[in-house]
Design a protein around this motif. Structure first.
Motif, PDB file in Angstrom:
ATOM      1  N   GLN A  64       0.809  -1.221   0.000  1.00  0.00           N
ATOM      2  CA  GLN A  64       0.000   0.000   0.000  1.00  0.00           C
ATOM      3  C   GLN A  64       0.843   1.272   0.000  1.00  0.00           C
ATOM      4  N   GLN A  65       2.128   1.120   0.297  1.00  0.00           N
ATOM      5  CA  GLN A  65       3.075   2.235   0.261  1.00  0.00           C
ATOM      6  C   GLN A  65       2.578   3.447   1.054  1.00  0.00           C
ATOM      7  N   VAL A  66       2.144   3.191   2.286  1.00  0.00           N
ATOM      8  CA  VAL A  66       1.601   4.274   3.110  1.00  0.00           C
ATOM      9  C   VAL A  66       2.670   5.302   3.488  1.00  0.00           C
ATOM     10  N   TYR A  67       3.949   4.942   3.346  1.00  0.00           N
ATOM     11  CA  TYR A  67       5.022   5.889   3.671  1.00  0.00           C
ATOM     12  C   TYR A  67       4.999   7.100   2.755  1.00  0.00           C
ATOM     13  N   PHE A  76      11.088   4.245  14.747  1.00  0.00           N
ATOM     14  CA  PHE A  76      10.065   4.470  13.733  1.00  0.00           C
ATOM     15  C   PHE A  76      10.510   5.483  12.689  1.00  0.00           C
ATOM     16  N   SER A  77      11.094   6.604  13.144  1.00  0.00           N
ATOM     17  CA  SER A  77      11.453   7.662  12.192  1.00  0.00           C
ATOM     18  C   SER A  77      12.479   7.162  11.181  1.00  0.00           C
ATOM     19  N   ARG A  78      13.450   6.377  11.640  1.00  0.00           N
ATOM     20  CA  ARG A  78      14.444   5.841  10.703  1.00  0.00           C
ATOM     21  C   ARG A  78      13.790   4.809   9.779  1.00  0.00           C
ATOM     22  N   TYR A  79      12.891   4.019  10.318  1.00  0.00           N
ATOM     23  CA  TYR A  79      12.190   3.012   9.527  1.00  0.00           C
ATOM     24  C   TYR A  79      11.468   3.664   8.346  1.00  0.00           C
ATOM     25  N   ILE A  80      10.757   4.756   8.617  1.00  0.00           N
ATOM     26  CA  ILE A  80      10.036   5.474   7.561  1.00  0.00           C
ATOM     27  C   ILE A  80      11.021   6.115   6.586  1.00  0.00           C
ATOM     28  N   ARG A  81      12.080   6.716   7.128  1.00  0.00           N
ATOM     29  CA  ARG A  81      13.071   7.371   6.252  1.00  0.00           C
ATOM     30  C   ARG A  81      13.687   6.376   5.282  1.00  0.00           C
ATOM     31  N   THR A 121      10.551  17.296  -6.547  1.00  0.00           N
ATOM     32  CA  THR A 121       9.307  16.567  -6.806  1.00  0.00           C
ATOM     33  C   THR A 121       9.438  15.109  -6.375  1.00  0.00           C
ATOM     34  N   VAL A 122      10.611  14.540  -6.605  1.00  0.00           N
ATOM     35  CA  VAL A 122      10.859  13.160  -6.175  1.00  0.00           C
ATOM     36  C   VAL A 122      10.672  13.050  -4.659  1.00  0.00           C
ATOM     37  N   GLY A 123      11.251  13.987  -3.931  1.00  0.00           N
ATOM     38  CA  GLY A 123      11.125  13.962  -2.475  1.00  0.00           C
ATOM     39  C   GLY A 123       9.680  14.054  -2.020  1.00  0.00           C
ATOM     40  N   MET A 124       8.921  14.933  -2.660  1.00  0.00           N
ATOM     41  CA  MET A 124       7.506  15.072  -2.303  1.00  0.00           C
ATOM     42  C   MET A 124       6.709  13.805  -2.651  1.00  0.00           C
ATOM     43  N   GLU A 125       7.063  13.184  -3.758  1.00  0.00           N
ATOM     44  CA  GLU A 125       6.352  11.978  -4.206  1.00  0.00           C
ATOM     45  C   GLU A 125       6.484  10.837  -3.206  1.00  0.00           C
ATOM     46  N   VAL A 126       7.630  10.734  -2.566  1.00  0.00           N
ATOM     47  CA  VAL A 126       7.855   9.598  -1.663  1.00  0.00           C
ATOM     48  C   VAL A 126       7.480   9.913  -0.217  1.00  0.00           C
ATOM     49  N   GLY A 127       6.984  11.135   0.042  1.00  0.00           N
ATOM     50  CA  GLY A 127       6.443  11.410   1.368  1.00  0.00           C
ATOM     51  C   GLY A 127       7.169  12.424   2.221  1.00  0.00           C
ATOM     52  N   PHE A 128       8.289  12.983   1.751  1.00  0.00           N
ATOM     53  CA  PHE A 128       8.978  13.989   2.554  1.00  0.00           C
ATOM     54  C   PHE A 128       8.202  15.298   2.526  1.00  0.00           C
ATOM     55  N   SER A 129       8.222  16.010   3.643  1.00  0.00           N
ATOM     56  CA  SER A 129       7.413  17.224   3.758  1.00  0.00           C
ATOM     57  C   SER A 129       8.143  18.476   3.299  1.00  0.00           C
ATOM     58  N   SER A 130       9.462  18.405   3.158  1.00  0.00           N
ATOM     59  CA  SER A 130      10.220  19.579   2.732  1.00  0.00           C
ATOM     60  C   SER A 130      11.513  19.151   2.058  1.00  0.00           C
ATOM     61  N   GLN A 131      12.098  20.082   1.322  1.00  0.00           N
ATOM     62  CA  GLN A 131      13.351  19.785   0.631  1.00  0.00           C
ATOM     63  C   GLN A 131      14.467  19.487   1.632  1.00  0.00           C
ATOM     64  N   ALA A 157       1.788  13.029   5.842  1.00  0.00           N
ATOM     65  CA  ALA A 157       1.347  13.124   7.234  1.00  0.00           C
ATOM     66  C   ALA A 157       1.493  11.801   7.992  1.00  0.00           C
ATOM     67  N   MET A 158       2.076  10.788   7.354  1.00  0.00           N
ATOM     68  CA  MET A 158       2.198   9.495   8.013  1.00  0.00           C
ATOM     69  C   MET A 158       3.158   9.593   9.198  1.00  0.00           C
ATOM     70  N   ASP A 159       2.629   9.383  10.387  1.00  0.00           N
ATOM     71  CA  ASP A 159       3.455   9.395  11.585  1.00  0.00           C
ATOM     72  C   ASP A 159       3.146   8.151  12.409  1.00  0.00           C
ATOM     73  N   LEU A 160       3.770   8.045  13.569  1.00  0.00           N
ATOM     74  CA  LEU A 160       3.624   6.848  14.392  1.00  0.00           C
ATOM     75  C   LEU A 160       2.165   6.590  14.784  1.00  0.00           C
TER      76      LEU A 160
END
Length: 337
Positions: free
Chosen positions: A238-241, A274-279, A300-310, A245-248
């Protein structure tokens, strides 16, 4: 020695400002407002000390033999304690009894200068003992932070040397003492910057490790293997990462677990926070996108995979791969699919 002290003073001041603006962002201290605030106060205190050292070493003004300097000197150890405690002991609350740490700071202006300095370092010795105990309490997690803890251990050694230096103040010429003290603070800033360049999310990871260390197991009634299978499905299928807004708590809700249960599951079964797991998931997905879609902008790549900022994207990518996303794309350039 004088020139080195002056250079390290300038480095300390600019380093304190940069750390306050970059490392002490809310993203790095979610749920740790006390640690974030006290960390900024600690930086400002050290910056104030170094500015006082600079003006005195240059002969422009003497702020050292003033109540202002004594207040800053006594404020360093309590500020560091109030910054570290929420991270090292998994206690993000602020208790009224902690106001007792202000007593030495308030009393500092009333002390004679020759007594104030060694007394400040003696008070700091007590805080150092607490720090040593707190770091040792996390020894079960040392495999996760081997390099980082080694670097922080070097900072601890510098602190011990400064303590010995302060207690030996009556035996040293005053100018030599302050040049050494100034240089020690500058070296500590240098080591901290190196640590944070290697592990920019260190504060979050340490807080998670502390929660795991001090928590009573919450997995007694949980089928851990089934939950791990469910977790893998959510992340791989499902690639929820990819949800920014995906957090613990959100991921825990997807699995019908509490935040503490999911945190403990990831820590004990996967050996990471958890934070490293998501990263790791997000960076792996970014690696694939950078090569598969060569024309897609890096941000755009960073935003696509779930990061909130550059900045978060670049920090995480550099931490896990040792290079920036742009460098990774150039090194691993392939024909786009």
């Amino acid at each position: 020695m004088h020139t080195l002290a002056i250079l390290l003073t300038g480095f300390s001041v600019f380093s304190a400002l940069i750390l306050a603006l970059t490392h002490f962002r809310c993203d790095n201290y979610k749920g740790q407002a006390v640690a974030q605030g006290m960390g900024i106060i600690l930086l400002l205190t050290l910056m104030g000390l170094q500015l006082a050292h600079f003006t005195w070493l240059q002969g422009d003004a003497d702020f050292l033999h003033t109540p202002y300097y004594q207040v800053l000197l006594f404020a360093v150890a309590p500020a560091f304690y109030l910054f570290s405690k929420p991270l090292l002991q998994a206690d993000a609350s602020l208790h009224l009894r902690q106001l007792g740490h202000l007593i030495p700071v308030l009393a500092a202006p009333l002390l004679p200068f020759k007594l104030a300095l060694p007394l400040a370092f003696a008070v700091g010795a007590g805080y150092l003992l607490w720090l040593a105990y707190s770091i040792y309490a996390l020894h079960s997690q040392r495999s996760r932070f081997r390099l980082e803890l080694a670097m922080l251990g070097a900072v601890f050694v510098i602190a011990v040397l400064v303590l010995l230096l302060g207690l030996g103040l009556p035996l040293l010429p005053e100018k030599l003492f302050f040049m050494l003290y100034t240089s020690a603070i500058g070296m500590a800033f240098l080591l901290v910057n190196i640590v944070l360049s290697i592990a920019p999310q260190l504060s979050t990871d340490v807080a998670e490790a502390a929660r795991e260390t001090y928590a009573i197991s919450t997995l007694g009634t949980i089928d851990c293997e089934a939950m791990l299978s469910r977790l893998n499905h959510l992340m791989d299928q499902q690639q929820v990462y990819q949800e920014t807004a995906m957090d613990l708590p959100t991921l825990a809700a997807h699995m019908s677990l509490t935040s503490h249960q999911l945190s403990e599951l990831i820590n004990t079964r996967l050996g990471k926070g958890f934070s490293r797991y998501i990263r790791e998931y997000r960076v792996k997905a970014a690696e694939n996108l950078l090569l598969q879609r060569a024309s897609m902008p890096v941000l755009t790549v960073g935003m696509e995979v779930g990061f909130s900022s550059q900045s978060n994207f670049y920090e995480a990518f550099r931490e896990l791969t040792g290079m920036t996303p742009g460098q990774y794309r150039k090194v691993h350039k392939t024909t786009p699919k």
